[in-house]
Design a protein around this motif. Structure first.
Motif, PDB file in Angstrom:
ATOM      1  N   ARG A  97       7.863  -0.790  -8.756  1.00  0.00           N
ATOM      2  CA  ARG A  97       7.177  -1.063  -9.604  1.00  0.00           C
ATOM      3  C   ARG A  97       6.664  -1.699  -9.935  1.00  0.00           C
ATOM      4  NH1 ARG A  97      10.548   3.173 -13.968  1.00  0.00           N
ATOM      5  NH2 ARG A  97      10.389   5.015 -12.350  1.00  0.00           N
ATOM      6  N   ARG A  98       5.561  -1.637 -10.392  1.00  0.00           N
ATOM      7  CA  ARG A  98       4.357  -2.809 -10.368  1.00  0.00           C
ATOM      8  C   ARG A  98       4.257  -4.016 -10.030  1.00  0.00           C
ATOM      9  NH1 ARG A  98       1.581  -1.677 -14.672  1.00  0.00           N
ATOM     10  NH2 ARG A  98       1.812  -4.542 -15.695  1.00  0.00           N
ATOM     11  N   ARG A  99       4.207  -3.105  -8.748  1.00  0.00           N
ATOM     12  CA  ARG A  99       4.240  -4.165  -7.084  1.00  0.00           C
ATOM     13  C   ARG A  99       3.144  -3.981  -6.107  1.00  0.00           C
ATOM     14  NH1 ARG A  99       9.113  -6.260  -4.513  1.00  0.00           N
ATOM     15  NH2 ARG A  99       8.112  -7.564  -3.506  1.00  0.00           N
ATOM     16  N   VAL A 100       2.624  -2.638  -6.552  1.00  0.00           N
ATOM     17  CA  VAL A 100       2.222  -2.087  -5.582  1.00  0.00           C
ATOM     18  C   VAL A 100       0.056  -2.389  -5.597  1.00  0.00           C
ATOM     19  CG1 VAL A 100       0.879   0.665  -4.629  1.00  0.00           C
ATOM     20  CG2 VAL A 100       3.319   0.204  -5.620  1.00  0.00           C
ATOM     21  N   ASP A 101      -1.160  -2.845  -4.381  1.00  0.00           N
ATOM     22  CA  ASP A 101      -1.700  -3.553  -4.914  1.00  0.00           C
ATOM     23  C   ASP A 101      -2.692  -1.766  -4.465  1.00  0.00           C
ATOM     24  OD1 ASP A 101      -1.228  -6.321  -4.938  1.00  0.00           O
ATOM     25  OD2 ASP A 101      -0.331  -5.848  -3.002  1.00  0.00           O
ATOM     26  N   VAL A 102      -2.576  -0.681  -3.586  1.00  0.00           N
ATOM     27  CA  VAL A 102      -2.841  -0.598  -3.924  1.00  0.00           C
ATOM     28  C   VAL A 102      -2.668   1.132  -3.871  1.00  0.00           C
ATOM     29  CG1 VAL A 102      -4.917   0.533  -1.378  1.00  0.00           C
ATOM     30  CG2 VAL A 102      -4.994  -1.447  -2.178  1.00  0.00           C
ATOM     31  N   LEU A 103      -3.073   2.279  -4.145  1.00  0.00           N
ATOM     32  CA  LEU A 103      -2.095   3.796  -4.536  1.00  0.00           C
ATOM     33  C   LEU A 103      -2.814   4.514  -3.989  1.00  0.00           C
ATOM     34  CD1 LEU A 103       0.417   4.968  -5.033  1.00  0.00           C
ATOM     35  CD2 LEU A 103      -0.697   5.372  -7.208  1.00  0.00           C
ATOM     36  N   VAL A 104      -2.898   5.420  -2.590  1.00  0.00           N
ATOM     37  CA  VAL A 104      -3.816   5.880  -2.155  1.00  0.00           C
ATOM     38  C   VAL A 104      -3.159   7.551  -2.165  1.00  0.00           C
ATOM     39  CG1 VAL A 104      -3.699   5.418  -0.125  1.00  0.00           C
ATOM     40  CG2 VAL A 104      -6.322   6.457  -1.196  1.00  0.00           C
TER      41      VAL A 104
ATOM     42  N   VAL B 138       1.303  -1.320   0.190  1.00  0.00           N
ATOM     43  CA  VAL B 138       0.418   0.219  -0.487  1.00  0.00           C
ATOM     44  C   VAL B 138       1.263   1.284  -0.104  1.00  0.00           C
ATOM     45  CG1 VAL B 138      -1.877   0.836   1.217  1.00  0.00           C
ATOM     46  CG2 VAL B 138      -1.536  -1.202   1.579  1.00  0.00           C
ATOM     47  N   VAL B 139       0.590   2.349  -0.786  1.00  0.00           N
ATOM     48  CA  VAL B 139       1.231   3.873  -1.234  1.00  0.00           C
ATOM     49  C   VAL B 139       0.479   4.852  -0.929  1.00  0.00           C
ATOM     50  CG1 VAL B 139       2.414   5.456  -2.348  1.00  0.00           C
ATOM     51  CG2 VAL B 139       3.607   2.624  -2.547  1.00  0.00           C
ATOM     52  N   ASP B 140       0.780   6.001  -0.345  1.00  0.00           N
ATOM     53  CA  ASP B 140       0.192   6.564   0.083  1.00  0.00           C
ATOM     54  C   ASP B 140       0.156   7.883  -0.598  1.00  0.00           C
ATOM     55  OD1 ASP B 140      -1.693   8.833   1.411  1.00  0.00           O
ATOM     56  OD2 ASP B 140      -1.229   8.407   3.328  1.00  0.00           O
TER      57      ASP B 140
ATOM     58  N   ALA C 294       8.127  10.652  -6.464  1.00  0.00           N
ATOM     59  CA  ALA C 294      10.135  10.275  -6.498  1.00  0.00           C
ATOM     60  C   ALA C 294      10.388   9.887  -5.426  1.00  0.00           C
ATOM     61  CB  ALA C 294       9.577  11.810  -6.696  1.00  0.00           C
ATOM     62  N   PRO C 295      10.159  10.030  -4.796  1.00  0.00           N
ATOM     63  CA  PRO C 295      11.001   8.885  -3.821  1.00  0.00           C
ATOM     64  C   PRO C 295      10.733   7.661  -3.454  1.00  0.00           C
ATOM     65  CG  PRO C 295       8.746  10.286  -2.345  1.00  0.00           C
ATOM     66  CD  PRO C 295       8.640  10.985  -4.140  1.00  0.00           C
ATOM     67  N   LEU C 296       9.870   6.905  -4.159  1.00  0.00           N
ATOM     68  CA  LEU C 296       9.192   5.447  -3.961  1.00  0.00           C
ATOM     69  C   LEU C 296      10.434   5.036  -4.679  1.00  0.00           C
ATOM     70  CD1 LEU C 296       5.503   5.975  -4.739  1.00  0.00           C
ATOM     71  CD2 LEU C 296       6.456   5.390  -2.832  1.00  0.00           C
TER      72      LEU C 296
ATOM     73  N   ASP D 281      -4.531  -0.112  10.103  1.00  0.00           N
ATOM     74  CA  ASP D 281      -5.305  -0.983  10.605  1.00  0.00           C
ATOM     75  C   ASP D 281      -5.763  -2.356  10.040  1.00  0.00           C
ATOM     76  OD1 ASP D 281      -4.566   1.082  12.754  1.00  0.00           O
ATOM     77  OD2 ASP D 281      -7.099   2.145  12.245  1.00  0.00           O
ATOM     78  N   ALA D 282      -6.145  -2.071   8.759  1.00  0.00           N
ATOM     79  CA  ALA D 282      -7.495  -2.612   8.393  1.00  0.00           C
ATOM     80  C   ALA D 282      -6.672  -5.075   8.195  1.00  0.00           C
ATOM     81  CB  ALA D 282      -7.673  -2.354   6.962  1.00  0.00           C
ATOM     82  N   ALA D 283      -5.018  -4.200   7.726  1.00  0.00           N
ATOM     83  CA  ALA D 283      -4.640  -5.827   7.282  1.00  0.00           C
ATOM     84  C   ALA D 283      -3.029  -5.238   7.854  1.00  0.00           C
ATOM     85  CB  ALA D 283      -5.032  -6.372   5.863  1.00  0.00           C
ATOM     86  N   ARG D 284      -2.523  -6.259   7.781  1.00  0.00           N
ATOM     87  CA  ARG D 284      -1.185  -6.522   7.829  1.00  0.00           C
ATOM     88  C   ARG D 284       0.011  -5.869   6.157  1.00  0.00           C
ATOM     89  NH1 ARG D 284      -2.070 -11.405  10.423  1.00  0.00           N
ATOM     90  NH2 ARG D 284      -1.704 -12.338   9.586  1.00  0.00           N
ATOM     91  N   VAL D 285       0.458  -4.770   6.372  1.00  0.00           N
ATOM     92  CA  VAL D 285       0.225  -4.869   4.517  1.00  0.00           C
ATOM     93  C   VAL D 285       2.083  -4.256   4.528  1.00  0.00           C
ATOM     94  CG1 VAL D 285      -1.526  -4.145   4.076  1.00  0.00           C
ATOM     95  CG2 VAL D 285      -0.052  -2.569   5.170  1.00  0.00           C
ATOM     96  N   ARG D 286       2.238  -3.925   4.096  1.00  0.00           N
ATOM     97  CA  ARG D 286       3.641  -3.369   3.641  1.00  0.00           C
ATOM     98  C   ARG D 286       3.523  -2.343   2.764  1.00  0.00           C
ATOM     99  NH1 ARG D 286       7.554  -6.414  -0.994  1.00  0.00           N
ATOM    100  NH2 ARG D 286       8.637  -4.061  -0.610  1.00  0.00           N
ATOM    101  N   LEU D 287       3.356  -1.065   4.282  1.00  0.00           N
ATOM    102  CA  LEU D 287       3.435   0.639   3.978  1.00  0.00           C
ATOM    103  C   LEU D 287       4.328   1.210   3.723  1.00  0.00           C
ATOM    104  CD1 LEU D 287       0.368   2.590   4.318  1.00  0.00           C
ATOM    105  CD2 LEU D 287       0.987   2.008   6.759  1.00  0.00           C
ATOM    106  N   TYR D 288       3.821   2.375   2.340  1.00  0.00           N
ATOM    107  CA  TYR D 288       4.961   3.044   1.975  1.00  0.00           C
ATOM    108  C   TYR D 288       4.298   4.631   2.148  1.00  0.00           C
ATOM    109  CZ  TYR D 288       8.069  -0.176   0.484  1.00  0.00           C
ATOM    110  OH  TYR D 288       8.787  -1.747   0.437  1.00  0.00           O
ATOM    111  N   ALA D 289       4.498   5.544   2.322  1.00  0.00           N
ATOM    112  CA  ALA D 289       3.822   6.808   2.534  1.00  0.00           C
ATOM    113  C   ALA D 289       5.110   7.901   1.599  1.00  0.00           C
ATOM    114  CB  ALA D 289       3.313   7.382   3.534  1.00  0.00           C
TER     115      ALA D 289
END
Length: 261
Positions: A158-165, A98-100, A151-153, A114-122
Motif C-alpha cells: 500500500r502506497r508503494r506501487v509505482d506502476v499499476l497496470v 510494478v503490479v499487473d 484483493a490478493p495483493l 523486460d524494461a528494467a529490474r523491477v519488483r513485479l506482482y501480478a
C-alpha cells in the motif's frame, strides 16, 4: 542468402479461408510449422477450423517481441494491448514496484520485466490464467497470485506501487454477442464483459488505485476510444490526474491516472 519459405499447403489455405480466417496463408504456414507429426497436425487444423483461436491451438502468442504461452480458456492478448505494455514500460525504472492486475497470461507484466529490474506482482481471478502467467513470468522474480482484482495483493504494497497496470474487460455487455466467435466462445466472458457501459471494472480499478500508488505513481488501462472521456472522468473522480493516449497504428487507447501528491 535468404532462406526460402516452406511451400504452403494450398488446400489448407483454402479451407482456412472458407472458415473465415482472414490471414489464411499465415495461419497455414504456422500450423504447418507447429509439428512434423501429420496426425497431430490434422488435430490442430481441425481445432482451428472449428473456430478455436489460433493462439490456443498453437499454444503460444507473439506479444511485444516475445513468444508467450497461452492455454485454452485463457484470454489471448491482442496486438493493440502492446500499446498498453509500451506505456507501462515507459514509466518503469530500476527498482520500481510494478503490479499487473487482471494479468491473464502475464503478457503486460512480462513486458515490464523486460524494461528494467523491477519488483513485479501480478494477479488474476482465474486459476488457469494464474498458472499460465506463472510459467510466462518464471525467472523474473514475479509474485503471481489468484484473486479478485487487488484483493490478493499484500498490504505491505500500500502506497508503494509505482506502476499499476490492468487490461480490464471493457466491452459493453450488449456488444459481447457481436464479437467474433473465437473470442466469445473460447475466452472467459469475464475477460471481455465490462458491464452495461463497459466501465464496471474500470471504476473498480481506479477506485482501488489510490490506496496502492506511491507518490507520483500511475495506473494505466486500455479502453475503447469512444469510452475514453468517461473513463478519464472516472480517473478524475478518484483523485488522480487523467491523460488519454491513442495509437492510430494499433487502434488502441490507453488512459493513465497519476497521483497528485
Amino acid at each position: 542468402m535468404s532462406r526460402a519459405r516452406p511451400e504452403l499447403d494450398g488446400d489448407l489455405v483454402a479451407r482456412l479461408r472458407a472458415a473465415g480466417c482472414v490471414f489464411a496463408e499465415d495461419e497455414a504456414r504456422l500450423l504447418g510449422q507447429a509439428t512434423s507429426d501429420s496426425a497431430l497436425r490434422a488435430v490442430l487444423v481441425a481445432r482451428r477450423l472449428a473456430g478455436e483461436p489460433l493462439e490456443h491451438v498453437l499454444g503460444w502468442v507473439a506479444f511485444g517481441g516475445r513468444r508467450l504461452m497461452v492455454e485454452p480458456g485463457v484470454f489471448v492478448p491482442r496486438r493493440r494491448t502492446e500499446f498498453l505494455a509500451d506505456q507501462a514500460r515507459a514509466l518503469v525504472r530500476d527498482g520500481a514496484v510494478v503490479v499487473d492486475l487482471c494479468c491473464g497470461s502475464g503478457a503486460v507484466a512480462a513486458a515490464a520485466a523486460d524494461a528494467a529490474r523491477v519488483r513485479l506482482y501480478a494477479a488474476d481471478i482465474d486459476p488457469v490464467a494464474v498458472a499460465c502467467a506463472r510459467r510466462n513470468l518464471a525467472g523474473t522474480g514475479a509474485v503471481v497470485a489468484e484473486g479478485d482484482l487487488d484483493a490478493p495483493l499484500p498490504r505491505s504494497l500500500r502506497r508503494r506501487v509505482d506502476v499499476l497496470v490492468a487490461n480490464v474487460p471493457y466491452v459493453p455487455s450488449g456488444a459481447v454477442a457481436s464479437m467474433p466467435p473465437e473470442a466469445r466462445e473460447h475466452e472467459p466472458r469475464g475477460t471481455l464483459d465490462g458491464g452495461a457501459d463497459g466501465l464496471d471494472m474500470v471504476r473498480r480499478l481506479v477506485g482501488a488505485a489510490p490506496r496502492w500508488l506511491a507518490s507520483g505513481g500511475s495506473v494505466l488501462f486500455e479502453i475503447g476510444a469512444d469510452q475514453a472521456a468517461s473513463a478519464a472522468e472516472a480517473v478524475r473522480c478518484a483523485g488522480l490526474v487523467p491523460q488519454v493516449r491513442h495509437c492510430d497504428e494499433r487502434e488502441a487507447t490507453v488512459v493513465v491516472g497519476t497521483t497528485t501528491d
